[in-house]
Design an enzyme around this catalytic site. Structure first.
Site, short mmCIF file in Angstrom:
data_model
loop_
_atom_site.label_atom_id
_atom_site.label_comp_id
_atom_site.label_asym_id
_atom_site.label_seq_id
_atom_site.Cartn_x
_atom_site.Cartn_y
_atom_site.Cartn_z
N ARG A 179 -37.45 -28.11 -8.11
CA ARG A 179 -36.09 -28.66 -7.99
C ARG A 179 -35.18 -27.73 -7.17
O ARG A 179 -33.99 -27.58 -7.47
CB ARG A 179 -35.46 -28.93 -9.35
CG ARG A 179 -34.53 -30.15 -9.29
CD ARG A 179 -33.58 -30.26 -10.45
NE ARG A 179 -32.82 -31.50 -10.31
CZ ARG A 179 -31.62 -31.71 -10.81
NH1 ARG A 179 -31.01 -30.78 -11.49
NH2 ARG A 179 -31.01 -32.84 -10.64
N ASP A 209 -34.59 -38.40 -19.90
CA ASP A 209 -33.89 -39.04 -18.79
C ASP A 209 -34.31 -40.50 -18.66
O ASP A 209 -33.72 -41.25 -17.89
CB ASP A 209 -34.21 -38.31 -17.47
CG ASP A 209 -33.25 -37.15 -17.24
OD1 ASP A 209 -32.34 -36.94 -18.07
OD2 ASP A 209 -33.42 -36.43 -16.23
N LYS A 249 -22.98 -29.65 -22.13
CA LYS A 249 -24.39 -30.04 -21.98
C LYS A 249 -25.12 -28.89 -21.29
O LYS A 249 -24.78 -28.53 -20.16
CB LYS A 249 -24.49 -31.32 -21.16
CG LYS A 249 -25.90 -31.83 -20.92
CD LYS A 249 -25.86 -33.20 -20.26
CE LYS A 249 -27.20 -33.67 -19.77
NZ LYS A 249 -27.09 -34.91 -18.98
N ASP A 303 -20.99 -34.39 -15.58
CA ASP A 303 -22.34 -33.80 -15.47
C ASP A 303 -22.43 -32.92 -14.22
O ASP A 303 -21.41 -32.47 -13.67
CB ASP A 303 -23.38 -34.94 -15.48
CG ASP A 303 -24.72 -34.52 -16.05
OD1 ASP A 303 -25.51 -33.90 -15.31
OD2 ASP A 303 -24.99 -34.80 -17.24
N ASP A 348 -28.33 -27.57 -19.67
CA ASP A 348 -29.53 -28.13 -19.04
C ASP A 348 -30.50 -27.02 -18.64
O ASP A 348 -30.12 -25.84 -18.54
CB ASP A 348 -29.09 -28.95 -17.81
CG ASP A 348 -30.01 -30.11 -17.51
OD1 ASP A 348 -31.16 -30.12 -17.99
OD2 ASP A 348 -29.58 -31.02 -16.76
C1 DGJ Z 1 -31.37 -33.41 -15.84
C2 DGJ Z 1 -30.72 -34.10 -16.99
O1 DGJ Z 1 -31.68 -34.59 -17.87
C3 DGJ Z 1 -29.82 -35.20 -16.51
O2 DGJ Z 1 -29.25 -35.88 -17.58
C4 DGJ Z 1 -28.76 -34.60 -15.62
O3 DGJ Z 1 -27.93 -33.76 -16.37
C5 DGJ Z 1 -29.41 -33.84 -14.48
N1 DGJ Z 1 -30.35 -32.88 -14.95
C6 DGJ Z 1 -28.38 -33.14 -13.65
O4 DGJ Z 1 -28.92 -32.37 -12.68
#
Ligand code: DGJ
Length: 727
Positions: free
Chosen positions: A446, A551, A479, A369, A481
């Site tokens: 963030r 999350d 993934k 990740d 994001d």
């Molecule tokens: C938000 C995601 O929902 C998490 O699973 C993870 O990937 C974080 N970002 C990483 O910054």
């Protein structure tokens, strides 16, 4: 024929398995909506008194219309415009070169086509072959400006679903400004509906809520530039007497990942206009002569069999006609993700240690990740610098991947392509590449800014960086994001008169980048994510077969999230992991996560032997029940909205030969009786419960129920029961 046109009556009839949708070209070319509801054979509907009423002199009419009862503000217009006699919420408004916004759409022509065309530049449902669907396109014209709107309807054969969208062309001689372009406007007959939708926030996405409609306008929206944690682009309108298993329900799901608007107006004559589309509040679009604008599509479902059947119609359709690529049908690997296991604190050796232990547990893929690139050791830096941090991954990415692959695991990686950190080489080189407005302070969120995805050079740069890593390394999963929403929405790439297009162009830019990445790397399994499930929408499912649902990995909280998600999104789409979160047993965590695309979000080196054994069993169960859950039909038995003490759901195979029932006790109650009545079985077949070996008829299980009185019931306990037909 799913779509017919009666020339004499100028009447279009669109039939799905469950519904009929009927339109008519009325006097003076007004396109009128006659009916949407349970399937009917008739096409003589002009006597239905829904078109017009004996109305007061306050309701405007068109002087040339002979039917004196007609009025644009009470008659059911199919794609209503504003400022020309309809005072209700408009689907379409254009600002003419002269500056006024009065808009008037009339029938021009139509086409009935086999199959379904893709929508230019935006995701949409697709057909696997032309026999799967039929499409009606009706052109409406605003004669003064020369703007033509094509409203399109696709009827998917063998389902209860249809789609609608709108495409606008400026065939006039002068530029116009689009102010409102809804994807669909539907006049429901009556105002006695409950509006069901999904609200939430970070860590609490897609929570079910419903309210009776009241006279007036009600609705919800996103103005965040993404489909958002707060509201999902989905609504259902259930007749007041409808329930999970019975009654009339209309579903609307917008295939769009940006700001959106859902509005329902229960009008003074007890009809309900439902408008669904992009959010018109922060939007306007300059349309020059010859230019076109595509509004996204809405997926509409109608059923008389309750909210549950509406969900199943969506699930089947999305699994077949929305989710694409080789991973649509392939078994998704069980993954372990490094985020909750290590956050930013990892190196190559730690990841390999995770992989070694994961392999012993039966896990099939390691996902690295956030934190592998630039000099990112916390969330303040390096977004935009998509090259490997060799201080962390000594020997580089390919060395790490070889070590992981040597263990027999697949390898996945994390990106946040639409973002940029102030502390990044990319920002230092191109400070103007983020969305910003000169002279205004930038909102912090963030510790990152949003890249200006409207600019091709920005997308090209990110694509090239991603392409290098993905093409030079053996990567199986990505993934994607997206961890903040849009503020100070300004672009140095667009002139002042197009700054109001940025929210929309941003989403188009994201789709363009996703399209390029998925085309360049079709074998990579894409999982979407936005701080959990902040961008869980059908458009994202078009690119990524699965989306990280939240999350929040607490299994009890997840019940609410997963039940809400299931209103329209299939189990196959729902990223669901077992984590080290404190509440509930690992068994319950596994039983809840089994509902979706399964994985682990924990440090595998910190597990007891007992938990390791359980995980091995869970992974075996994931494979055992994969087809049943990913391809079967979901039946909600008890939802957290109805019952805060326990939840239960089932998956039934399409041929009704197998069923998996899961039951979670949220909180013990002082009532030993629990006899759930199962759903979706064949009443004439017999089923063996796997653990006890007992055999029951489908009729008994559905009508009398299954006696669970003797199951012990501490808080947080859960059970699975597997029934297989014995014939
Ligand atoms: C938000 C995601 O929902 C998490 O699973 C993870 O990937 C974080 N970002 C990483 O910054």
């Amino acid at each position: 024929m799913p779509i017919t046109y009666n020339q004499e009556k100028k009447l279009f009839k669109l039939d799905t398995v469950t519904s009929s949708y009927i339109l008519q070209v009325f006097e003076e070319g007004y396109l009128i909506h006659l009916y949407y509801g349970a399937r009917i054979p008739d096409d003589n509907l002009t006597e239905l008194r829904i078109v017009a009423f004996d109305h007061s002199a306050f309701e405007p009419n068109n002087a040339r219309v002979k039917s004196w009862e007609f009025s644009p503000t009470i008659s059911p217009l199919e794609y209503p415009a504003s400022g020309t006699g309809d005072f209700r919420i408009p689907a379409f408004t254009v600002k003419a070169p002269e500056g006024n916004t009065a808009t008037d759409l009339r029938y021009l022509t139509h086409r009935i086509l086999k199959g379904k065309k893709p929508l230019e530049g935006i995701p949409a449902l697709y057909v696997n072959s032309d026999d799967e669907a039929d499409t009606l396109e009706v052109d409406l014209i605003d004669r003064l400006t020369g703007v033509v709107v094509t409203v399109s309807y696709t009827v998917f054969n063998n389902t209860g679903a249809m789609t609608r969208s709108a495409y606008v062309r400026n065939t006039g001689k002068a530029p116009v400004e689009l102010k409102t372009v809804m994807s669909a406007s539907v006049e429901l007959n009556g105002a006695d509906f409950r509006m069901i939708h999904l609200w939430g926030r970070y860590g609490k996405e897609r929570t079910y809520t419903e309210q009776p409609l009241h006279h007036g306008i009600q609705g919800f929206e996103s103005r965040r530039g993404s489909s958002s944690h707060e509201y999902n682009p989905f609504a259902a309108f259930a007749k007041n007497n409808a329930s999970e298993d019975y009654g009339e329900v209309y579903g609307f799901n917008l295939v769009w990942s940006g700001s959106f608007s859902f509005e329902a107006q229960a009008d003074s004559y007890d009809n309900t206009r439902v408008n669904v589309g992009i959010n018109y509040k922060d939007f306007s679009w300059l349309l020059k002569p010859g230019e076109g604008f595509q509004a996204p599509e809405v997926v509409m479902v109608y059923t008389t069999e309750g909210i549950g059947e509406m969900s199943r119609i969506y699930h089947r359709l999305y699994n077949k006609n929305l989710i694409r690529g080789e991973w649509r049908d392939k078994v998704r690997p069980v993954l372990i993700n490094s985020w909750e296991a290590a956050y930013f604190n990892f190196d190559d050796d730690k990841l390999v240690a995770f992989a070694e232990r994961a392999k012993k547990l039966g896990i099939e893929m390691l996902v690295m990740d956030d934190g592998w690139f630039g000099h990112r050791n916390d969330d303040h830096t390096s977004l935009g610098d998509w090259y490997v941090n060799e201080k962390k991954l000594k020997g580089g990415l390919s060395s790490l991947i070889s070590r992981v692959k040597a263990l027999g695991l697949k390898f996945g990686i994390w990106y946040e392509p639409e973002m940029i950190s102030e502390d990044s080489d990319l920002y230092r080189a191109h400070p103007d590449w983020c969305l910003h407005i000169k002279g205004r302070e930038q909102s912090n969120c963030r510790n990152q800014y949003v890249l200006d995805m409207t600019r091709k050079e920005v997308r090209d740069n990110i694509f090239d960086q991603m392409y290098k890593v993905l093409s030079e390394n053996d990567i199986d999963y990505l993934k994607w994001d997206f961890n903040r929403n849009l503020t100070e929405v300004g672009s140095e790439g667009l002139p002042p008169e197009r700054q109001t297009e940025i929210y929309h162009r941003f989403v188009l830019g994201t789709y363009d980048l996703m399209d390029r990445i998925t085309k360049a790397f079709p074998h990579i399994l894409l999982e979407n994510c936005s701080g959990g499930g902040g961008r869980y929408d059908p458009a994202m499912l078009y690119f990524s077969p699965q989306i990280w649902a939240s999350d929040n990995t607490d299994p009890i909280e997840r019940l609410t999230i997963q039940f809400g998600t299931s209103l329209c999104y299939p189990a196959s789409s729902m990223g669901a992991h077992v984590s080290a979160s404190t509440r509930a047993s690992y068994e319950t965590k596994g039983n809840v996560a089994l509902w979706g695309s399964f994985g682990y979000e924990l440090d595998p080196l910190k597990l007891s032997e007992e938990t390791c054994d359980l995980i091995r069993r869970q992974i075996a169960e994931y494979h055992k029940y994969y087809d049943l859950i990913h391809k079967g039909d979901l039946y909600r038995i008890e939802t957290p909205t109805e019952n805060p003490c326990r939840c239960a759901w089932e998956f039934v195979s399409p041929d009704k030969s197998e069923m998996l029932f899961t039951f979670v006790i949220i909180r013990i109650v002082n009532n030993p009786k629990y006899m759930p009545r199962f759903k979706g079985l064949d009443p004439n077949r017999y089923y063996r419960e796997e653990t006890s070996g007992e055999i029951y008829s489908g009729a008994l299980l559905m009508n009398a129920g299954y006696n669970m009185v003797n199951f012990s019931r501490p808080d947080g306990a859960s059970y699975k029961l597997h029934f297989v037909a014995v014939d």
